[in-house]
Write an enzyme that holds these catalytic residues in place. Sequence first.
Site, PDB file in Angstrom:
ATOM      1  NE  ARG A 147      -3.856  -1.976   2.580  1.00  0.00           N
ATOM      2  CZ  ARG A 147      -3.757  -3.098   3.284  1.00  0.00           C
ATOM      3  NH1 ARG A 147      -2.664  -3.341   3.992  1.00  0.00           N
ATOM      4  NH2 ARG A 147      -4.746  -3.973   3.289  1.00  0.00           N
ATOM      5  CE  LYS A 171      -6.783   0.040   4.000  1.00  0.00           C
ATOM      6  NZ  LYS A 171      -8.004  -0.028   3.170  1.00  0.00           N
ATOM      7  CG  HIS A 236      -5.112   1.269  -4.669  1.00  0.00           C
ATOM      8  ND1 HIS A 236      -4.612   0.786  -3.474  1.00  0.00           N
ATOM      9  CD2 HIS A 236      -6.335   0.700  -4.804  1.00  0.00           C
ATOM     10  CE1 HIS A 236      -5.494  -0.017  -2.907  1.00  0.00           C
ATOM     11  NE2 HIS A 236      -6.543  -0.098  -3.702  1.00  0.00           N
ATOM     12  NE  ARG A 239      -3.309  -3.049  -1.891  1.00  0.00           N
ATOM     13  CZ  ARG A 239      -2.998  -3.935  -0.937  1.00  0.00           C
ATOM     14  NH1 ARG A 239      -1.740  -4.306  -0.778  1.00  0.00           N
ATOM     15  NH2 ARG A 239      -3.925  -4.442  -0.154  1.00  0.00           N
ATOM     16  CG  HIS A 262      -7.544  -7.883   0.681  1.00  0.00           C
ATOM     17  ND1 HIS A 262      -7.707  -8.319  -0.624  1.00  0.00           N
ATOM     18  CD2 HIS A 262      -7.120  -6.590   0.587  1.00  0.00           C
ATOM     19  CE1 HIS A 262      -7.401  -7.346  -1.447  1.00  0.00           C
ATOM     20  NE2 HIS A 262      -7.042  -6.288  -0.746  1.00  0.00           N
ATOM     21  CE1 TYR A 271      -7.013  -6.675  -7.729  1.00  0.00           C
ATOM     22  CE2 TYR A 271      -7.315  -7.701  -5.585  1.00  0.00           C
ATOM     23  CZ  TYR A 271      -6.967  -6.610  -6.350  1.00  0.00           C
ATOM     24  OH  TYR A 271      -6.578  -5.453  -5.746  1.00  0.00           O
TER      25      TYR A 271
END
Length: 301
Positions: A147, A171, A236, A239, A262, A271
């Site tokens: 990120r 995160k 992004h 990524r 995630h 994806y």
Amino acid sequence: MRADDRALVDRFADALAAERGAARNTLLAYRSDLAAAAKVMGDLGGAGTDEIGRLAEAWADLSAATLARRSAALRRFYGFLVDEGLRADDPSAALPRPRTVRPLPRILERHEVDAMFAEAEARAASDEPLRLRNLALLELLYGSGLRATELVSLPAAALARPEPFLILAGKGGKERLVPISDRARAAVARWRAVMPKGSAWLFPGGTKHISRVRLFQLVRAMAADAGIAPDRVSPHVLRHAFATHLLAGGADLRVLQALLGHADIATTQIYTHVDASRLVELVNRVHPLARGALAKPHRPA
């Protein structure tokens, strides 16, 4: 925002940070969304259905995604107030609930990524420090799927040891293992040899590290250098390209989830829609009915 509402938002943010490990950027987003609601309603903490009903008209011009995010922030905020006994009722039912279709992520084709690397490597051949830095940034963005915040805030000692991986707090402070390719490690080593001495950051900028905005600008400039429309490229997007190209190469979805950090596999599953052609090819190649005699229709004697 009124002082009593500001105090409630502070308590709410503290709870998110302490109980859910919410990241700083997440907390800032919640504060911004709640402030926007307070501007319309006046009394945020004590708002009833009539006051909340005004939001739909006031926010009519917002995108569906923004409206959904703001409504979600308010639902969580009022749920917190009820749980804490700070109000007896939850008025969230009156919030606007837009129907959203999650957009597919923008990605780059393999040949476009190759073009960006070819141009960045050609420029880095001069050993000019900033060009070496740019190549290292590109290698870590696409090679490891970092990120933007994770990348710009890497400490100066990152990748100084021989381990082929990084342990990052993503995160919510959740740690994950990020493999680092040999070529990314080599690019960082070249940059480290010429980077400013005494910096606490691997990619210093001013008094701190380079900002996410500056990283965005650098990535777009590298895209333009490679003949790619800059508005198609961002950190992004690289990524996303990392994830999509790994999946196309046969990576397991659960492995990809771990690499991207995630929390929910549903986030990673986007994806599979991007790379639909690969899934069709996979079914045709490995499904029992697509192989040999089993692929022939069965006719009873």
